[in-house]
Design a protein around this motif. Structure first.
Motif, PDB file in Angstrom:
ATOM      1  N   ALA A 159       0.835  -1.206   0.000  1.00 36.50           N
ATOM      2  CA  ALA A 159       0.000   0.000   0.000  1.00 36.50           C
ATOM      3  C   ALA A 159       0.868   1.254   0.000  1.00 36.50           C
ATOM      4  CB  ALA A 159      -0.924  -0.008   1.218  1.00 36.50           C
ATOM      5  N   TYR A 160       1.938   1.215   0.790  1.00 40.70           N
ATOM      6  CA  TYR A 160       2.834   2.377   0.884  1.00 40.70           C
ATOM      7  C   TYR A 160       3.519   2.650  -0.453  1.00 40.70           C
ATOM      8  CZ  TYR A 160       6.587   5.406   2.593  1.00 40.70           C
ATOM      9  OH  TYR A 160       7.447   6.459   2.782  1.00 40.70           O
ATOM     10  N   ILE A 161       3.925   1.600  -1.155  1.00 45.00           N
ATOM     11  CA  ILE A 161       4.570   1.775  -2.459  1.00 45.00           C
ATOM     12  C   ILE A 161       3.606   2.438  -3.445  1.00 45.00           C
ATOM     13  CG2 ILE A 161       5.460   0.523  -4.473  1.00 45.00           C
ATOM     14  CD1 ILE A 161       6.703  -1.487  -2.513  1.00 45.00           C
ATOM     15  N   ILE A 162       2.351   1.990  -3.450  1.00 48.09           N
ATOM     16  CA  ILE A 162       1.352   2.597  -4.339  1.00 48.09           C
ATOM     17  C   ILE A 162       1.187   4.079  -4.016  1.00 48.09           C
ATOM     18  CG2 ILE A 162      -1.095   2.626  -4.955  1.00 48.09           C
ATOM     19  CD1 ILE A 162      -1.101  -0.423  -4.482  1.00 48.09           C
ATOM     20  N   ASP A 163       1.072   4.395  -2.714  1.00 46.31           N
ATOM     21  CA  ASP A 163       0.921   5.798  -2.311  1.00 46.31           C
ATOM     22  C   ASP A 163       2.137   6.628  -2.708  1.00 46.31           C
ATOM     23  OD1 ASP A 163      -1.630   5.548  -1.136  1.00 46.31           O
ATOM     24  OD2 ASP A 163      -0.759   4.751   0.705  1.00 46.31           O
ATOM     25  N   GLN A 164       3.324   6.047  -2.560  1.00 47.54           N
ATOM     26  CA  GLN A 164       4.537   6.780  -2.925  1.00 47.54           C
ATOM     27  C   GLN A 164       4.607   7.034  -4.425  1.00 47.54           C
ATOM     28  OE1 GLN A 164       6.956   8.301  -1.058  1.00 47.54           O
ATOM     29  NE2 GLN A 164       5.468   7.876   0.567  1.00 47.54           N
TER      30      GLN A 164
END
Length: 267
Positions: free
Chosen positions: A29-34
């Motif tokens: 999820a964090y990678i997508i947000d980044q």
């Protein structure tokens, strides 16, 4: 596959079980947000470049090395920090990445994340990102029994998996009634802050009403509808004076659809 779960005791003395989101799902999820933030940051820098490209050289260098850089840094910080803060508070604990992966942030007591909790957990991303590459945060998530990072620990929040829709070809009686009435949760808009102010006891009341109202004789059904409407509709800023019984039932069912998305987790 083993699913790590945690039990939460709500202030209403209801025990809830949630599947805790681990390092893998949170990292995805964090990678997508980044990636989303990288695109946003790049667009801002491109706009800045085109704004300054037409200026005289001396003026360009002066502005780039002073006020413009300062403003740009502030704007980028607000966007990169505010993205997580705003989405988690106004979108029920979900950033775009969390929504795509199927996880969300809630409070330790099972309630939706509050403004203060969202502010604290995201402010402490600064600590979780130390010394580089989110090292502290990843170590905390990996070793903590509930996969909390520092921000979660201080803010009193936990990241859990969304309720999975149960595959069932047969619609329930309530679903058939909602379909027959052509009702959807978008029939009227309930502000995010209003939904945030409602508690689990409100969801329990609306859910119980929605599941039972068709089974009752008409006089009891009218009385139950009136009692529930008198309690719930003022909380979302709606009046019942100009509505008949059928309209009030529809309004409560729309409220049910909105609250179901917020409260109905897989236990």
């Amino acid at each position: 596959m083993y699913e790590e779960r945690t039990e939460i005791k709500t202030p209403e003395f209801v025990s809830l079980q949630f599947q805790v989101a681990g390092l893998g799902s949170r990292t995805a999820a964090y990678i997508i947000d980044q990636l989303i933030l990288i695109v946003m940051n790049t667009l801002i820098l491109i706009v800045l470049f085109f704004i300054l490209i037409g200026r005289p050289t001396t003026q360009f260098l002066t502005e780039v090395t002073s006020l413009t850089i300062g403003i740009t840094i502030i704007v980028l910080f607000i966007i990169n920090w505010g993205y997580f803060f705003a989405f988690e508070y106004f979108s029920g604990g979900r950033t775009i990445g969390k929504k795509m992966i199927g996880i969300r942030v809630i409070q330790d007591n099972g309630h939706s994340i509050t403004l203060l909790s969202s502010f604290i957990r995201n402010l402490l991303r600064i600590i979780d990102s130390l010394p580089a590459g989110y090292f502290v945060g990843m170590m905390m998530i990996f070793f903590h029994s509930q996969h909390k990072r520092v921000g979660d620990f201080v803010a009193g929040t936990i990241v859990v998996h969304e309720r999975k829709e149960k595959k069932n070809n047969k619609s329930s009686a309530l679903e058939k009634e909602i379909e027959r009435r052509e009702i959807s949760k978008d029939d009227f808009i309930i502000e995010s802050w209003t939904l945030q102010s409602l508690e689990r006891k409100d969801w329990n009341l609306v859910n119980t009403y929605s599941q039972r109202f068709m089974q009752l004789p008409l006089p009891e059904r009218k009385q139950l509808t009136k009692n529930v409407a008198d309690i719930m509709l003022p909380k979302i800023g709606l009046e019942t004076a100009d509505k008949d019984d059928y309209d009030i039932e529809n309004t409560l069912l729309v409220l049910y659809l909105n609250l179901r998305e917020e409260w109905e987790f897989e236990l």
